[in-house]
Design a protein around this motif. Structure first.
Motif, PDB file in Angstrom:
ATOM      1  N   SER A 115       0.732  -1.376   0.110  1.00 53.23           N
ATOM      2  CA  SER A 115       0.048   0.033  -0.039  1.00 53.23           C
ATOM      3  C   SER A 115       0.907   1.117  -0.146  1.00 53.23           C
ATOM      4  N   PHE A 116       0.199   2.444  -0.552  1.00 53.79           N
ATOM      5  CA  PHE A 116       0.728   3.643  -0.385  1.00 53.79           C
ATOM      6  C   PHE A 116      -0.106   4.613  -0.491  1.00 53.79           C
ATOM      7  N   LEU A 117      -0.114   5.949  -0.141  1.00 51.34           N
ATOM      8  CA  LEU A 117      -0.815   7.036  -0.392  1.00 51.34           C
ATOM      9  C   LEU A 117      -0.185   7.932  -1.662  1.00 51.34           C
ATOM     10  N   ALA A 118      -1.361   8.438  -2.367  1.00 52.26           N
ATOM     11  CA  ALA A 118      -0.986   9.030  -3.405  1.00 52.26           C
ATOM     12  C   ALA A 118      -1.756  10.530  -4.036  1.00 52.26           C
ATOM     13  N   GLU A 119      -1.344  11.356  -4.383  1.00 53.52           N
ATOM     14  CA  GLU A 119      -2.111  12.623  -4.981  1.00 53.52           C
ATOM     15  C   GLU A 119      -1.279  13.272  -5.864  1.00 53.52           C
ATOM     16  N   ALA A 120      -1.967  13.941  -6.734  1.00 52.30           N
ATOM     17  CA  ALA A 120      -1.236  14.685  -7.922  1.00 52.30           C
ATOM     18  C   ALA A 120      -0.558  15.940  -7.204  1.00 52.30           C
ATOM     19  N   ASP A 121       0.758  16.267  -7.777  1.00 56.09           N
ATOM     20  CA  ASP A 121       1.386  17.029  -7.400  1.00 56.09           C
ATOM     21  C   ASP A 121       1.246  18.630  -7.788  1.00 56.09           C
ATOM     22  N   GLY A 122       0.376  18.632  -8.600  1.00 51.02           N
ATOM     23  CA  GLY A 122      -0.104  19.963  -9.278  1.00 51.02           C
ATOM     24  C   GLY A 122       0.799  20.478 -10.493  1.00 51.02           C
ATOM     25  N   ALA A 123       2.034  19.639 -10.509  1.00 46.81           N
ATOM     26  CA  ALA A 123       2.777  20.095 -11.712  1.00 46.81           C
ATOM     27  C   ALA A 123       3.144  18.825 -12.751  1.00 46.81           C
ATOM     28  N   GLY A 124       2.014  18.225 -13.029  1.00 48.17           N
ATOM     29  CA  GLY A 124       2.103  16.969 -13.878  1.00 48.17           C
ATOM     30  C   GLY A 124       2.614  15.604 -13.056  1.00 48.17           C
ATOM     31  N   GLY A 125       3.219  15.558 -11.820  1.00 45.85           N
ATOM     32  CA  GLY A 125       3.382  14.318 -11.257  1.00 45.85           C
ATOM     33  C   GLY A 125       2.551  13.836 -10.224  1.00 45.85           C
ATOM     34  N   VAL A 126       3.004  12.836  -9.613  1.00 48.22           N
ATOM     35  CA  VAL A 126       2.215  12.192  -8.347  1.00 48.22           C
ATOM     36  C   VAL A 126       3.171  12.037  -7.254  1.00 48.22           C
ATOM     37  N   ARG A 127       2.658  12.695  -6.220  1.00 47.92           N
ATOM     38  CA  ARG A 127       3.355  12.612  -5.069  1.00 47.92           C
ATOM     39  C   ARG A 127       2.888  11.566  -4.226  1.00 47.92           C
ATOM     40  N   VAL A 128       3.827  10.401  -3.734  1.00 48.83           N
ATOM     41  CA  VAL A 128       3.687   9.271  -3.063  1.00 48.83           C
ATOM     42  C   VAL A 128       4.122   9.202  -1.799  1.00 48.83           C
ATOM     43  N   VAL A 129       3.469   8.956  -0.840  1.00 49.82           N
ATOM     44  CA  VAL A 129       3.651   8.810   0.428  1.00 49.82           C
ATOM     45  C   VAL A 129       3.815   7.241   1.130  1.00 49.82           C
ATOM     46  N   ASP A 130       4.632   6.709   1.596  1.00 54.58           N
ATOM     47  CA  ASP A 130       4.805   5.139   1.908  1.00 54.58           C
ATOM     48  C   ASP A 130       5.579   5.406   3.292  1.00 54.58           C
ATOM     49  N   GLY A 131       4.769   4.734   4.425  1.00 54.58           N
ATOM     50  CA  GLY A 131       5.426   4.473   5.942  1.00 54.58           C
ATOM     51  C   GLY A 131       5.995   3.425   5.945  1.00 54.58           C
ATOM     52  N   TYR A 132       6.131   2.212   4.978  1.00 51.39           N
ATOM     53  CA  TYR A 132       6.600   1.061   5.304  1.00 51.39           C
ATOM     54  C   TYR A 132       7.946   1.011   5.885  1.00 51.39           C
ATOM     55  N   HIS A 133       8.116   0.158   6.990  1.00 52.75           N
ATOM     56  CA  HIS A 133       9.488   0.148   7.595  1.00 52.75           C
ATOM     57  C   HIS A 133       9.829  -1.302   7.910  1.00 52.75           C
ATOM     58  N   ASN A 134      11.070  -1.901   7.015  1.00 52.07           N
ATOM     59  CA  ASN A 134      11.150  -3.116   7.324  1.00 52.07           C
ATOM     60  C   ASN A 134      12.416  -3.368   6.617  1.00 52.07           C
ATOM     61  N   GLU A 135      13.343  -4.574   7.132  1.00 54.35           N
ATOM     62  CA  GLU A 135      14.498  -5.005   6.478  1.00 54.35           C
ATOM     63  C   GLU A 135      14.234  -6.225   5.627  1.00 54.35           C
ATOM     64  N   THR A 136      14.568  -6.360   4.377  1.00 55.44           N
ATOM     65  CA  THR A 136      14.370  -7.316   3.480  1.00 55.44           C
ATOM     66  C   THR A 136      15.888  -7.896   2.985  1.00 55.44           C
ATOM     67  N   ARG A 137      15.877  -8.958   2.253  1.00 50.99           N
ATOM     68  CA  ARG A 137      17.040  -9.665   1.571  1.00 50.99           C
ATOM     69  C   ARG A 137      17.772  -8.580   0.784  1.00 50.99           C
TER      70      ARG A 137
END
Length: 400
Positions: A115-137
């Motif tokens: 999952s993540f949160l998304a919104e338009a940034d007003g300049a043609g792009g998309v701003r993504v917020v992701d709070g995921y915290h983990n260690e992976t291989r």
């Protein structure tokens, strides 16, 4: 306008579907609201896609939890592929395949819902917020904010599993509850993993299951600490045992993946930990030691600085561990625990074990592969010496 996830959220307590609901909860209702997702402690396994039972909750269940516990309501739910018309007005919670998301370590490595949160940034792009915290291989995942060009975002999220438009809703009471299936359900759950014919698949799945179980129990304890009396020593010890089990299960999965013998301890400990949950968190009196640890889960009989392993072997083990953890050799030789090094994780332990086996030309005994034996240089030396089982086999180290 979405901002970088604040440092006040306990990101390490949540799975990848919960965590961004937690971010919204604190943004809309204030610091600490995110812990309300831990109000109810559950053990209610359902059928998984692979035929094994799972404690993983569906995204629909997470959204229901967010409504009842976090004051987050679903205004609209979409299951269509991402298009220019996808709602990106600041309240969009998106679930998609992590394999295609360039900001997470699973990118082009592993398929899984994320999952993540998304919104338009007003300049043609998309701003993504992701709070995921983990260690992976494949590296570390940490909370952050990323801005992607519209084309890159469209390629990464070309067919999301779900897009939910969310809005604040009134908060209810914060009350701790325990909903744990009984002993028969615990035994049936563990037995299903013990009897599954594909041991690699079973342990790979069980690694994720123990990760879910450990995080949910730590989240419940954190909720109780915030909204009730602080956890006592039995809870803290029980949570440490869950972390240890998660590490041990991953180690077992990697061993079987490489064609080695399966360590027997993880399934034994899993059964004990699940049975101990009701004693530690429920109304049942706690066990005498209150830890939920399996019997015999301690370091090898020769472990500890008094065991006096030779300097050559000790230097080799410390050198391998230091190289893997990116730290100095001397602190490890002086007694610093591997688990005290910032880069330490279950993935690094596996790498240390595998490098030692290659360098020393031996194989760890499956029964020795418990975390309590692998966090300390002298304990590891004792296992190596016992496995090599002869002084002459160490002669080349004494000459190093």
């Amino acid at each position: 306008m979405m901002r970088t996830p604040p440092p006040t959220i306990s990101y390490e307590l949540f799975d990848c579907l919960q965590v961004n609901l937690a971010v919204l909860a604190d943004e809309w209702h204030g610091t600490g609201t995110h812990l309300r997702l831990g109000a109810t402690l559950r053990f209610a396994p359902g059928a998984g896609d692979d035929g094994l039972p799972t404690v993983a909750r569906t995204v629909e269940q997470h959204l229901a939890d967010a409504r009842s516990a976090l004051g987050i309501a679903v205004r609209a739910l979409h299951r269509a592929p991402a298009t220019p018309g996808i709602p990106l007005d600041g309240g969009s919670y998106v679930v998609s395949d992590a394999y295609h998301l360039p900001w997470v370590p699973y990118f082009r490595q592993r398929h899984m819902a994320h999952s993540f949160l998304a919104e338009a940034d007003g300049a043609g792009g998309v701003r993504v917020v992701d709070g995921y915290h983990n260690e992976t291989r494949w590296g570390s995942a940490r909370p952050g904010l990323w801005t992607l060009p519209a084309e890159e975002f469209g390629a990464a999220v070309s067919g999301p599993d779900l897009v939910a438009e969310l809005a604040p809703a009134p908060l209810g009471a914060a009350t701790a509850a325990v909903s744990l299936a009984g002993p028969d359900a615990v035994d049936a759950y563990v037995d299903a993993y013990a009897r599954h014919p594909d041991r690699s698949a079973a342990l790979d799945r069980l690694t994720l299951e123990t990760w879910f179980l450990a995080r949910s129990r730590k989240l419940h304890a954190a909720f109780r600490a915030e909204f009730g009396p602080p956890p006592d020593s039995s809870v803290e010890a029980h949570l440490r045992a869950w972390d240890s089990l998660t590490e041990q299960t991953y180690l077992a999965a990697r061993r079987v993946e490489r064609g080695r013998a399966e360590p027997p301890a993880p399934l034994l400990r899993l059964r004990e930990q699940l049975h101990a949950d009701s004693a530690v968190f429920g109304d049942v009196p706690a066990a005498a030691d209150g830890t939920g640890l399996a019997a015999g889960a301690n370091a090898g009989p020769d472990a500890g600085p008094d065991a006096g392993p030779d300097a050559g072997l000790r230097g080799t083990v410390a050198g391998v561990a230091a190289a893997v953890l990116g730290t100095g050799v001397e602190p490890l030789l002086a007694g610093r625990l591997l688990s005290e090094v910032p880069r330490f994780s279950s993935f690094r332990i596996v790498e240390i074990v595998e490098r030692l086996e290659e360098e020393l030309h031996f194989e760890f005994d499956a029964e020795d592969l418990v975390p309590e034996n692998l966090h300390d240089i002298d304990a590891i030396c004792a296992i190596v010496r016992r496995s090599l089982n002869a002084e002459p086999a160490l002669a080349h180290l004494e000459e190093a």
